[in-house]
Design an enzyme around this catalytic site. Structure first.
Site, PDB file in Angstrom:
ATOM      1  N   LEU A 211      95.622  30.975  -3.010  1.00 55.50           N
ATOM      2  CA  LEU A 211      95.304  30.464  -4.351  1.00 55.50           C
ATOM      3  C   LEU A 211      95.386  28.946  -4.324  1.00 55.50           C
ATOM      4  CD1 LEU A 211      97.625  32.500  -6.768  1.00 55.50           C
ATOM      5  CD2 LEU A 211      95.132  32.581  -6.739  1.00 55.50           C
ATOM      6  N   HIS A 212      94.384  28.271  -4.824  1.00 51.64           N
ATOM      7  CA  HIS A 212      94.531  26.819  -4.961  1.00 51.64           C
ATOM      8  C   HIS A 212      93.615  26.187  -5.990  1.00 51.64           C
ATOM      9  CE1 HIS A 212      90.900  26.792  -2.538  1.00 51.64           C
ATOM     10  NE2 HIS A 212      90.768  25.510  -2.778  1.00 51.64           N
ATOM     11  N   ARG A 213      92.654  26.959  -6.555  1.00 44.97           N
ATOM     12  CA  ARG A 213      91.724  26.355  -7.522  1.00 44.97           C
ATOM     13  C   ARG A 213      92.483  25.901  -8.756  1.00 44.97           C
ATOM     14  NH1 ARG A 213      87.948  25.232  -5.152  1.00 44.97           N
ATOM     15  NH2 ARG A 213      87.059  26.692  -3.720  1.00 44.97           N
TER      16      ARG A 213
END
Ligand code: UD1
Length: 378
Positions: A211-213
């Site tokens: 996850l990084h958005r």
């Protein structure tokens, strides 16, 4: 002829490695130089990839670091201009859709230096996504555009890009994947290396989460719901979760550590390329908001659940193993149940994801330079 290649952030590195290798094998020779903007700078996000993929040390480091979009983009532009003046290349080659991509493309085109964009034409249709702005703008100012899937050409034609500039060559990131598959680090070794040798003992497989958005991690309610859903999955399928620095920061800031500090979740620092490849290859399922991982799982045949409402890589859904689930816990759980019951979506490997995209690019770039950087007569 000479070519100035640009990298800045993690997803650029695995794309540039095979391109540089393809040019070094070319005759007549094109003199290739590499600029690193420094958008990503941590060892884990950066040097680790250069080493594992044998990317030559950058000839020029701009060392811009982090900042707001405006600051980061502007810093790259200011520092890239003198580098471009010094090298005076025949053309500048950029990859992907990060801030460094648009920044360097914009500087080059305004100085009359032709721009080559690798991974052109991808569109999510979501202008709230910073990368979508970078994609649209970079393509508009590029002279030569290389696409990874058929949708890319249709998108570019719709936006008024001349047909002759567009070449469907396949996926350079998959070149890297094929070349390195045999060197992938086994998951059991990764668990052991991070102090959990028994993490998978007695378990029927594992899931990988990334996850990084900003749309997933910058909003506490969204991040909390995603991590709660992951925890539910972890009760049945242990989760290996390499945590991006942005995400680590947000988990701490919003006080959500308790959702991931569990015996059935293995938290890892950002993984190197060969480690990530090993994790994806043998996973039962991958849950991600990354663009590249949607493509890599399709190439590997591993089911992928995308934690976004759209994708700029529709071929991974139409032909590959990808399912778009968004942020809705019910949809994510339904996709997960499908993996548990049926092994998830079966897929096939898309056209030209064959390990030779970079060779096609190098040959086309050379021919284009030999024509004085003009498109071939139809
Ligand atoms: C960038 C790209 C994104 C890509 C992602 C892959 C843009 C607009 N975004 O997002 O498309 O999917 O890289 O990782 O270009 N940080 C560190 N160490 C680093 C780099 C960043 O700690 O080496 C932290 C900093 O707090 C920084 C934050 O991560 O502020 C965000 O970094 P940034 O490069 O702005 O964007 P990413 O979220 O990494």
């Amino acid at each position: 002829f000479s070519l100035l290649c640009v990298v800045g952030a993690r997803p650029n590195f695995m794309k540039m490695a095979p391109i540089m290798a393809a040019f070094s094998a070319l005759q007549p020779k094109v003199d290739v130089k590499l600029v690193h903007t420094g958008q990503h700078y941590d060892v884990a996000m950066n040097h680790q990839y250069f080493q594992a993929l044998g990317i030559p040390d950058p000839d020029i480091n701009l060392e811009v670091g982090s900042g707001s979009h405006a600051v980061q983009t502007a810093d790259v532009m200011k520092k890239f201009e003198p580098a471009l003046d010094e090298v005076q290349p025949t053309a500048v080659l950029v990859v992907g859709d990060v801030n460094s991509t648009i920044a360097c493309a914009l500087v080059a085109t305004k100085k009359g230096v032709p721009v080559i964009h690798v991974e052109a034409g991808l569109r999510s249709g979501d202008r709230a996504m910073p990368e979508e702005i970078n994609r649209v703008l970079t393509d508009q100012i590029s002279d030569l555009l290389f696409t990874t899937e058929e949708s890319g050409k249709a998108n570019l034609l719709r936006e008024g890009i001349a047909d002759g500039r567009i070449h469907f060559v396949g996926n350079v990131m998959i070149d890297t994947l094929r070349r390195n598959l045999e060197r992938a680090v086994p998951t059991t070794q990764i668990c052991a290396d991070h102090g959990r040798p028994d993490f998978l003992k007695g378990k029927a497989g594992y899931a990988v989460l990334t996850l990084h958005r900003p749309s997933n991690v910058d909003d506490p309610a969204v991040l909390k719901a995603l991590l709660e859903t992951a925890a539910k999955i972890a009760e049945r399928t242990p989760i290996i979760f390499p945590v991006h620095p942005r995400t680590r920061g947000m988990i701490d800031k919003f006080g959500l550590s308790h959702l991931v500090d569990r015996s059935d979740v293995l938290l890892l620092p950002p993984m190197g390329y060969l480690e990530m490849l090993g994790l994806m290859k043998d996973a039962r399922v991958v849950l991600t908001d990354s663009g590249g991982i949607q493509e890599e799982t399709t190439a590997l045949g591993t089911p992928c659940i995308t934690l976004r409402n759209n994708t700029e890589r529709p071929i991974t859904v139409d032909e590959g193993t990808n399912t778009i689930a968004g942020q809705d816990p019910q949809k994510i759980m339904a996709a997960y149940e499908d993996v548990m019951a049926n092994g998830g979506k079966a897929g096939r490997v898309p056209q030209f994801w064959d390990g030779r995209a970079s060779e096609r690019i190098a040959a086309e770039v050379l021919a284009w330079m030999q024509r004085g950087c003009t498109i071939a007569a139809a």
